[in-house]
Write a protein that holds these residues in place. Structure first.
Motif, short mmCIF file in Angstrom:
data_model
loop_
_atom_site.label_atom_id
_atom_site.label_comp_id
_atom_site.label_asym_id
_atom_site.label_seq_id
_atom_site.Cartn_x
_atom_site.Cartn_y
_atom_site.Cartn_z
N PRO A 114 -50.11 -10.22 -6.53
CA PRO A 114 -51.30 -10.94 -6.97
C PRO A 114 -51.81 -10.39 -8.30
O PRO A 114 -51.62 -9.21 -8.60
CB PRO A 114 -52.31 -10.67 -5.84
N LEU A 115 -52.45 -11.23 -9.08
CA LEU A 115 -53.02 -10.76 -10.35
C LEU A 115 -54.13 -9.75 -10.10
O LEU A 115 -54.39 -8.89 -10.93
CB LEU A 115 -53.55 -11.95 -11.15
N SER A 116 -54.78 -9.85 -8.93
CA SER A 116 -55.77 -8.85 -8.55
C SER A 116 -55.05 -7.59 -8.06
O SER A 116 -53.83 -7.57 -7.91
CB SER A 116 -56.68 -9.39 -7.45
N GLU A 117 -55.79 -6.54 -7.81
CA GLU A 117 -55.19 -5.27 -7.38
C GLU A 117 -54.48 -5.44 -6.04
O GLU A 117 -55.00 -6.06 -5.11
CB GLU A 117 -56.27 -4.20 -7.26
N ALA A 118 -53.29 -4.91 -5.93
CA ALA A 118 -52.50 -5.01 -4.70
C ALA A 118 -51.62 -3.77 -4.57
O ALA A 118 -51.13 -3.24 -5.57
CB ALA A 118 -51.66 -6.28 -4.70
N HIS A 119 -51.41 -3.32 -3.34
CA HIS A 119 -50.59 -2.15 -3.07
C HIS A 119 -49.41 -2.55 -2.19
O HIS A 119 -49.57 -3.27 -1.21
CB HIS A 119 -51.42 -1.06 -2.39
N TRP A 120 -48.23 -2.06 -2.52
CA TRP A 120 -47.05 -2.42 -1.75
C TRP A 120 -46.68 -1.34 -0.73
O TRP A 120 -45.90 -1.60 0.19
CB TRP A 120 -45.86 -2.68 -2.67
N ILE A 121 -47.21 -0.14 -0.85
CA ILE A 121 -46.89 0.94 0.10
C ILE A 121 -47.85 0.84 1.27
O ILE A 121 -48.79 1.63 1.42
CB ILE A 121 -46.99 2.32 -0.58
N ARG A 122 -47.63 -0.14 2.11
CA ARG A 122 -48.52 -0.38 3.24
C ARG A 122 -47.74 -1.02 4.38
O ARG A 122 -46.64 -1.53 4.19
CB ARG A 122 -49.68 -1.28 2.84
N GLY A 123 -48.35 -0.99 5.57
CA GLY A 123 -47.77 -1.70 6.70
C GLY A 123 -48.02 -3.19 6.63
O GLY A 123 -47.49 -3.96 7.43
N GLY A 165 -45.37 1.70 -11.18
CA GLY A 165 -45.81 1.89 -9.80
C GLY A 165 -44.81 1.37 -8.79
O GLY A 165 -44.91 1.68 -7.59
N TYR A 166 -43.83 0.60 -9.23
CA TYR A 166 -42.84 0.03 -8.32
C TYR A 166 -41.48 0.74 -8.45
O TYR A 166 -40.48 0.27 -7.92
CB TYR A 166 -42.67 -1.47 -8.59
N GLU A 167 -41.46 1.87 -9.16
CA GLU A 167 -40.20 2.60 -9.34
C GLU A 167 -39.58 3.08 -8.02
O GLU A 167 -38.36 2.97 -7.85
CB GLU A 167 -40.42 3.80 -10.28
N PRO A 168 -40.39 3.59 -7.05
CA PRO A 168 -39.78 3.99 -5.77
C PRO A 168 -39.11 2.82 -5.05
O PRO A 168 -38.06 3.00 -4.42
CB PRO A 168 -40.97 4.53 -4.96
N LEU A 169 -39.71 1.64 -5.15
CA LEU A 169 -39.10 0.46 -4.55
C LEU A 169 -37.80 0.11 -5.24
O LEU A 169 -36.81 -0.26 -4.60
CB LEU A 169 -40.08 -0.71 -4.62
#
Length: 280
Positions: A114-123, A165-169
């Motif tokens: 999303p253009l708004s803040e979003a985190h991918w390291i989550r359940g 921020g997506y380097e680990p992925l």
């Protein structure tokens, strides 16, 4: 039915125009019994009521979001078909896709944020994962990059793009050995991503950083907790003759009994669901 009747969507008109058939069926029956192949499959929130009952908003309480469910959905895709995943954990879904498809997955998935803040390291996350069976062409990626902002999304990961921020992925997707990739990702994120099969679809291990976001305390629960604490204070004031040691022992025993019963209740519900044929 309300959605069908809503003139804003024009669903009835579109269904009639395209001679489409709308089926209402639970995901497990659809995935296990359908023999057709589809151009596109849309995955969204599982809607499994047990997640509300247990207080844990964890998507994997649905068969459709297990390894077996994802594998069944992939079998229903046409050669140039795609699956769009909303909700759930995109890392968990990528883990399943990696195990099923292998190294060629790298050119077949993109992740939109999303253009708004979003985190991918989550359940659970608000990203959109798209899998295309035949792989994405350069033109496909350009179209996604150009048109995603129209829908308030932007490309976060593709074979040729990695946002900060997506380097680990990215490392997880490019590491040849899946076991090593999963171990490194879990160590890096402090999460517990793992393969969930249909005979054990529940998430029991939730890292401490995620507990707050998965367990929702409703007003009635807070009221019950407040009532319990007030009762404890009242008992203490009412029976002043009780020794501090005895009172502490009573208080700790009561709390432990309540917590133990809650977990036992959830465990029993899980077992009943599995006995009845696993969540749908």
């Amino acid at each position: 039915q309300q959605g069908l009747q809503n003139p804003h969507f024009n669903l009835l008109e579109d269904l009639e125009k395209n001679q489409d058939q709308l089926l209402q069926i639970d995901a497990r029956n659809f995935l296990e019994k359908s023999h057709k192949r589809y151009d596109q499959i849309l995955y969204s929130w599982s809607g499994a009521t047990i997640v509300q009952y247990s207080g844990a908003l964890l998507h994997t309480t649905s068969y459709a979001f297990t390894f077996d469910g994802i594998a069944a959905a992939l079998r229903l895709l046409k050669d140039d078909g795609n699956i769009i995943f909303f909700g759930a954990s995109k890392v968990q879904l990528l883990l399943y896709l990696r195990k099923i498809i292998g190294p060629s997955l790298l050119n077949s998935v993109v992740l939109l944020k999303p253009l708004s803040e979003a985190h991918w390291i989550r359940g659970w996350d608000d990203h959109v994962l798209i899998y295309k069976k035949s792989g994405f062409t350069s033109e496909d990626l350009k179209n996604l990059a150009d048109n995603s902002p129209t829908y308030n999304y932007t490309l976060a990961w593709s074979p040729h793009l990695v946002l900060p921020g997506y380097e680990p992925l990215d490392r997880f997707l490019r590491e040849p050995q899946l076991e090593k990739a999963l171990k490194d990702l879990n160590e890096k994120t402090k999460m517990q991503f793992e393969i969930k099969t249909d005979d054990n679809p529940f998430v029991y291990n939730v890292s401490s950083r995620e507990i707050g976001s998965h367990f929702n305390f409703q007003p009635e629960q807070m009221a019950a907790l407040a009532l319990f604490l007030i009762s404890v204070v009242f008992l203490k004031l009412r029976f002043q003759s009780i020794s501090r040691k005895s009172f502490d022992l009573f208080f700790i025993s009561t709390v432990l009994a309540a917590v133990s019963f809650s977990f036992l209740q959830i465990f029993c519900v899980y077992q009943v669901l599995l006995f009845l044929g696993n969540p749908t």
